[in-house]
Design an enzyme around this catalytic site. Structure first.
Site, PDB file in Angstrom:
ATOM      1  CE  LYS A   1       0.266  42.090  42.236  1.00 53.36           C
ATOM      2  NZ  LYS A   1       1.381  42.723  41.579  1.00 53.36           N
TER       3      LYS A   1
ATOM      4  N   GLY B   1       3.150  45.493  37.396  1.00 53.42           N
ATOM      5  CA  GLY B   1       2.747  46.762  37.996  1.00 53.42           C
ATOM      6  C   GLY B   1       3.442  47.973  37.398  1.00 53.42           C
TER       7      GLY B   1
ATOM      8  CB  SER C   1       1.462  45.667  32.655  1.00 54.19           C
ATOM      9  OG  SER C   1       2.261  46.194  33.706  1.00 54.19           O
TER      10      SER C   1
ATOM     11  CG  ASN D   1      -1.693  38.439  42.813  1.00 51.89           C
ATOM     12  OD1 ASN D   1      -2.143  38.448  43.967  1.00 51.89           O
ATOM     13  ND2 ASN D   1      -0.405  38.543  42.538  1.00 51.89           N
TER      14      ASN D   1
HETATM   15  P1  PGA Z   1      -0.010  43.507  37.358  1.00 48.48           P
HETATM   16  O1  PGA Z   1       0.388  42.336  38.399  1.00 48.48           O
HETATM   17  O2  PGA Z   1      -1.102  42.964  36.484  1.00 48.48           O
HETATM   18  O3  PGA Z   1      -0.502  44.641  38.234  1.00 48.48           O
HETATM   19  O4  PGA Z   1       1.212  43.848  36.600  1.00 48.48           O
HETATM   20  C1  PGA Z   1       0.510  41.005  37.965  1.00 48.48           C
HETATM   21  C2  PGA Z   1       0.942  40.115  39.117  1.00 48.48           C
HETATM   22  O5  PGA Z   1       1.763  40.527  39.938  1.00 48.48           O
HETATM   23  O6  PGA Z   1       0.495  38.963  39.226  1.00 48.48           O
END
Ligand code: PGA
Length: 256
Positions: A11, A177, A217, A9
């Site tokens: 984002k 995150g 994470s 993802n």
């Molecule tokens: P992250 O995000 O791996 O940075 O925690 C996961 C997500 O939001 O799909």
């Protein structure tokens, strides 16, 4: 057997030029690793920003990688400034789209009802939704995790086409995150609850066929332990998907 799915993802990261540079470096390494050769067994997906979809789609053509959208609207066309049409995603041959990511819920007010409409709209054009569910820290500390994730799952499935596939992603909001990953037991328990709910809300066949991914994470250092849990069928990865080598390492995680 359910496929093991490793999904990125991105984002709101990466421009079209950065997308090009990523795939130029990533795709030869992935093909050389041999791990994506059997897409029925292991799927590698990228949810890219809408503005990168067209370019990404061209770049991954002929590879073992699929590109998907991070968001979709439920109407096909009309006066909906700024939204993504499911019909256009289908024309771009986008096989997957995220629905109900916690950032959409928390920052853009996406409701359970809207996730249901999005799932329905995607199924209508032949796109597989990846429905995201997950509790906040407050909900977990209040002992409400199972209730919240089952409610979100039930709402998201309410208007689906039962003949079509879905993917579920369990993403505890407090782990996204933050560097705080759910313990294997916490994740394993939530996945087992979701698997059971799929059987109750749909059928044993639905529960058996639907991949449930963990997100929050995930990194190369913690992925093997998470993947060991029985009901975890892959990852949805934010931060660690932005670099070629860390995401490649995640794609290579063994599912014990
Ligand atoms: P992250 O995000 O791996 O940075 O925690 C996961 C997500 O939001 O799909």
């Amino acid at each position: 057997m359910r496929p093991f799915v490793v999904a990125a993802n991105w984002k709101m990261h990466k421009s079209p030029a950065e997308t090009g540079a990523f795939f130029e470096a990533f795709l030869p390494k992935l093909e050389a690793s041999g791990i994506a050769k059997d897409p029925a067994f292991r799927k590698v997906l990228f949810f890219v920003p809408a503005l990168d979809l067209y370019v990404a789609q061209k770049l991954v053509k002929g590879s073992h990688v699929c590109v998907g959208a991070q968001n979709v609207y439920w109407e096909t066309k009309g006066a909906f400034t700024g939204e993504n049409s499911p019909a256009v995603l289908a024309e771009l041959a986008t096989p997957y789209a995220l629905v109900g990511h916690s950032e959409r819920r928390a920052l853009f007010g996406e409701t359970d009802d809207q996730t249901a409409k999005k799932v329905k709209a995607l199924h209508a054009v032949g796109i597989t939704p990846m429905l995201c569910v997950g509790e906040t820290l407050e909900e977990r500390e209040g002992g409400r995790t199972n209730e919240v994730i089952v409610r979100q799952l039930q709402a998201g499935l309410a208007e689906r086409d039962a003949t079509k596939r879905i993917i579920v992603a369990y993403e505890p909001v407090w782990a996204i995150g933050t560097g705080k990953v759910a313990t294997p037991d916490q994740a394993g328990e939530a996945h087992a609850v979701l698997r059971k709910a799929l059987a109750t809300l749909g059928s044993a066949a639905l529960a058996d066929a639907t991949p449930i991914l963990y997100g929050g994470s995930v990194k190369p250092e913690n992925s093997a332990e998470i993947a060991r849990q029985k009901d975890i069928d892959g990852f949805l990865v934010g931060g660690a998907s932005l670099e070629v080598d860390s995401f490649l390492a995640l794609c290579q995680t063994a599912k014990a």
